[in-house]
Design an enzyme around this catalytic site. Structure first.
Site, PDB file in Angstrom:
ATOM      1  N   GLU A   1      11.885   9.773   7.074  1.00  0.00           N
ATOM      2  CA  GLU A   1      11.591   8.962   8.252  1.00  0.00           C
ATOM      3  C   GLU A   1      11.983   7.508   7.999  1.00  0.00           C
ATOM      4  O   GLU A   1      11.813   6.999   6.893  1.00  0.00           O
ATOM      5  CB  GLU A   1      10.100   9.068   8.582  1.00  0.00           C
TER       6      GLU A   1
ATOM      7  N   CYS B   1      12.418  -0.309   8.296  1.00  0.00           N
ATOM      8  CA  CYS B   1      11.648   0.136   7.140  1.00  0.00           C
ATOM      9  C   CYS B   1      12.303   1.423   6.651  1.00  0.00           C
ATOM     10  O   CYS B   1      12.340   2.425   7.375  1.00  0.00           O
ATOM     11  CB  CYS B   1      10.194   0.364   7.584  1.00  0.00           C
TER      12      CYS B   1
ATOM     13  N   CYS C   1       7.144  11.480  -2.697  1.00  0.00           N
ATOM     14  CA  CYS C   1       6.910  10.445  -3.723  1.00  0.00           C
ATOM     15  C   CYS C   1       6.132  11.072  -4.871  1.00  0.00           C
ATOM     16  O   CYS C   1       5.249  11.905  -4.654  1.00  0.00           O
ATOM     17  CB  CYS C   1       6.114   9.279  -3.131  1.00  0.00           C
TER      18      CYS C   1
ATOM     19  N   CYS D   1      -0.460   8.335  -4.758  1.00  0.00           N
ATOM     20  CA  CYS D   1      -1.571   7.496  -4.276  1.00  0.00           C
ATOM     21  C   CYS D   1      -2.377   8.313  -3.266  1.00  0.00           C
ATOM     22  O   CYS D   1      -1.793   8.918  -2.350  1.00  0.00           O
ATOM     23  CB  CYS D   1      -1.044   6.217  -3.633  1.00  0.00           C
TER      24      CYS D   1
ATOM     25  N   CYS E   1      -2.088   8.007   0.771  1.00  0.00           N
ATOM     26  CA  CYS E   1      -0.760   7.886   1.362  1.00  0.00           C
ATOM     27  C   CYS E   1      -0.179   9.256   1.712  1.00  0.00           C
ATOM     28  O   CYS E   1      -0.136  10.158   0.865  1.00  0.00           O
ATOM     29  CB  CYS E   1       0.153   7.156   0.372  1.00  0.00           C
TER      30      CYS E   1
ATOM     31  N   CYS F   1       2.092   2.000   7.833  1.00  0.00           N
ATOM     32  CA  CYS F   1       2.178   2.038   6.374  1.00  0.00           C
ATOM     33  C   CYS F   1       1.482   3.284   5.856  1.00  0.00           C
ATOM     34  O   CYS F   1       0.330   3.545   6.204  1.00  0.00           O
ATOM     35  CB  CYS F   1       1.441   0.847   5.768  1.00  0.00           C
TER      36      CYS F   1
HETATM   37  N1  SAH Z   1       6.017   3.090  -2.718  1.00  0.00           N
HETATM   38  C1  SAH Z   1       5.991   1.754  -2.296  1.00  0.00           C
HETATM   39  C2  SAH Z   1       6.526   1.547  -0.886  1.00  0.00           C
HETATM   40  C3  SAH Z   1       6.111   2.551   0.140  1.00  0.00           C
HETATM   41  S1  SAH Z   1       4.403   2.570   0.605  1.00  0.00           S
HETATM   42  C4  SAH Z   1       4.615   1.170  -2.443  1.00  0.00           C
HETATM   43  O1  SAH Z   1       3.667   1.919  -2.691  1.00  0.00           O
HETATM   44  O2  SAH Z   1       4.501  -0.042  -2.349  1.00  0.00           O
HETATM   45  C5  SAH Z   1       4.311   1.103   1.630  1.00  0.00           C
HETATM   46  C6  SAH Z   1       2.920   0.464   1.679  1.00  0.00           C
HETATM   47  O3  SAH Z   1       2.003   1.259   2.422  1.00  0.00           O
HETATM   48  C7  SAH Z   1       2.263   0.249   0.319  1.00  0.00           C
HETATM   49  O4  SAH Z   1       1.749  -1.039   0.235  1.00  0.00           O
HETATM   50  C8  SAH Z   1       1.150   1.277   0.335  1.00  0.00           C
HETATM   51  O5  SAH Z   1       0.118   0.965  -0.543  1.00  0.00           O
HETATM   52  C9  SAH Z   1       0.750   1.257   1.771  1.00  0.00           C
HETATM   53  N2  SAH Z   1      -0.007   2.428   2.227  1.00  0.00           N
HETATM   54  C10 SAH Z   1       0.109   3.697   1.775  1.00  0.00           C
HETATM   55  N3  SAH Z   1      -0.721   4.515   2.457  1.00  0.00           N
HETATM   56  C11 SAH Z   1      -1.381   3.729   3.351  1.00  0.00           C
HETATM   57  C12 SAH Z   1      -2.348   4.001   4.354  1.00  0.00           C
HETATM   58  N4  SAH Z   1      -2.804   5.223   4.586  1.00  0.00           N
HETATM   59  N5  SAH Z   1      -2.781   2.956   5.100  1.00  0.00           N
HETATM   60  C13 SAH Z   1      -2.307   1.710   4.906  1.00  0.00           C
HETATM   61  N6  SAH Z   1      -1.377   1.406   3.977  1.00  0.00           N
HETATM   62  C14 SAH Z   1      -0.918   2.401   3.204  1.00  0.00           C
HETATM   63 FE1  SF4 Z   2       4.395   6.596  -3.164  1.00  0.00          FE
HETATM   64 FE2  SF4 Z   2       2.819   6.279  -1.065  1.00  0.00          FE
HETATM   65 FE3  SF4 Z   2       2.020   5.445  -3.448  1.00  0.00          FE
HETATM   66 FE4  SF4 Z   2       3.994   4.133  -2.166  1.00  0.00          FE
HETATM   67  S1  SF4 Z   2       1.857   4.327  -1.514  1.00  0.00           S
HETATM   68  S2  SF4 Z   2       3.927   4.777  -4.332  1.00  0.00           S
HETATM   69  S3  SF4 Z   2       4.998   5.880  -1.134  1.00  0.00           S
HETATM   70  S4  SF4 Z   2       2.416   7.571  -2.885  1.00  0.00           S
END
Ligand code: SAH
Ligand code: SF4
Length: 347
Positions: A88, A101, A108, A112, A115, A333
């Site tokens: 996406e 974006c 990934c 996390c 996410c 995000c």
């Molecule tokens: N992998 C990279 C970039 C992609 S994630 C990273 O982790 O930075 C982009 C952003 O979205 C990151 O700051 C991440 O912590 C945030 N993010 C992930 N899941 C989220 C959620 N459910 N709500 C708000 N922000 C989220």
């Molecule tokens: Fe990967 Fe999502 Fe963590 Fe970014 S926030 S490193 S996309 S698992």
């Protein structure tokens, strides 16, 4: 090298032509055509060389679906890659300030917990051509819909860009090359989970890209519960890498903090964050949690977000609460996922 010709830097393209006995002077029109799609008629002298190229000239991405947000500006594109994998890309912004974006991986590996991309696991890295093709797709759409150009490129889509360092850097070098699409290198942001070796490499990369670091916890114990790779790259190492980035590049580091009600949104958390960031050149972005299927947490009440922000402001830190865009269509995000999804057309 693999992939199509649009995932190749100008210098490499020029080298390839020279190696095949073609004048380097043809590299410029070829590069311009690959990246901007103009001046094809100037490629005549290259016809034989192009015909002999075994593969696609340009990386093809097929738009499978698009989900415009009710806000009228945000739009999420589901793109299918040549092997059937899907990613996406999101267009967001306002007139005069559009951002693309982009994704750097299918899924990934960082896991996390909050996410959606992390919840789907890791499938594969994207090639530079696939990253370039996403930018091109979004650029064409913003031009068609709004008659505008994209100003910012943010590597905040699916995946961890620094885990796919070489292809991400290759794509960004191509996208910021003024002979091609010519995005401003100061308008590029690379967002990382805190991949320390990647940050140190990025600090030594010739281009000055903005760095965003996703923190979400100010002690190893608290951060480790949300971000499993904190065990591999603990906070002390991460903050040292951020300082080094600022020293080498002369840039502030953006600190992302996803606020989760009852988890990391108290005054105590804000005070610990302020303490951790003391003396650093940073800008904090607060992101109230966006909902995902695999995580039960919720965004805090608005008053808590404001109170958290105030503690940081009182400590002298610049803080912005990131505007929530595209939440209604899962384009916010951390909401990007191509797992287990059924599209309206398939239901
Ligand atoms: N992998 C990279 C970039 C992609 S994630 C990273 O982790 O930075 C982009 C952003 O979205 C990151 O700051 C991440 O912590 C945030 N993010 C992930 N899941 C989220 C959620 N459910 N709500 C708000 N922000 C989220
Ligand atoms: Fe990967 Fe999502 Fe963590 Fe970014 S926030 S490193 S996309 S698992």
């Amino acid at each position: 090298m693999g992939g199509a010709l649009d995932g190749i830097r100008f210098e490499e393209l020029s080298e390839m032509l020279a190696r095949d006995g073609v004048s380097r002077s043809h590299a410029l029109p070829l590069f311009r055509w690959l990246q901007r799609g103009v001046e094809k008629d100037m490629l005549g002298p290259l016809k034989r060389w192009i015909d002999s190229w075994d593969g696609e000239l340009r990386t093809q991405v097929e738009q499978v679906a698009e989900t415009p947000s009710g806000d009228g500006w945000t739009n999420k594109f589901l793109l299918r890659l040549s092997d059937g994998a899907e990613v996406e890309s999101v267009l967001m912004g306002f007139p005069g300030r559009f951002s693309a974006c982009l994704s750097t991986q299918v899924g990934c590996a960082m896991g996390c917990v909050f996410c959606a991309t992390g919840q789907m696991g890791f499938s594969r890295h994207l090639t530079a051509g696939e990253i370039v093709a996403q930018a091109r797709h979004v650029a064409v759409e913003v031009e068609r819909r709004h008659g505008e150009k994209i100003r910012n490129l943010v590597m905040m889509g699916m995946g961890e860009p620094l885990h796919n360092f070489d292809e991400t850097m290759r794509a960004l070098d191509i996208l910021t090359d003024t002979r091609g699409m010519g995005f401003g290198s100061t308008k590029v942001t690379v967002s990382t989970v805190g991949h320390v070796p990647g940050i140190l490499k990025l600090a030594r990369h010739p281009q000055k890209y903005s760095l965003a670091v996703s923190l979400h916890g100010a002690t190893d114990e608290e951060r480790g519960k949300l971000i499993p790779v904190n065990k591999r790259w603990p906070l002390a190492e991460l903050m040292a890498a951020c300082r080094e980035y600022t020293e080498i590049k002369g840039l502030e580091v953006f600190i992302a903090w996803t606020l989760i009600g009852g988890v990391n949104d108290d005054r105590e958390h804000a005070l610990r964050l302020a303490d951790l960031l003391k003396g650093m050149t940073v800008h904090v972005n607060l992101i109230p949690l966006n909902p995902t299927e695999g995580y039960g947490g919720e965004a805090p009440e608005w008053e808590k977000v404001e109170a958290f922000q105030q503690v940081l402001l009182d400590a002298g830190l610049p803080v912005t609460v990131r505007q929530r865009r595209g939440i209604d269509v899962g384009a916010g995000c951390g909401q990007l996922s191509t797992a287990k999804k059924r599209r309206a057309s398939e239901v």
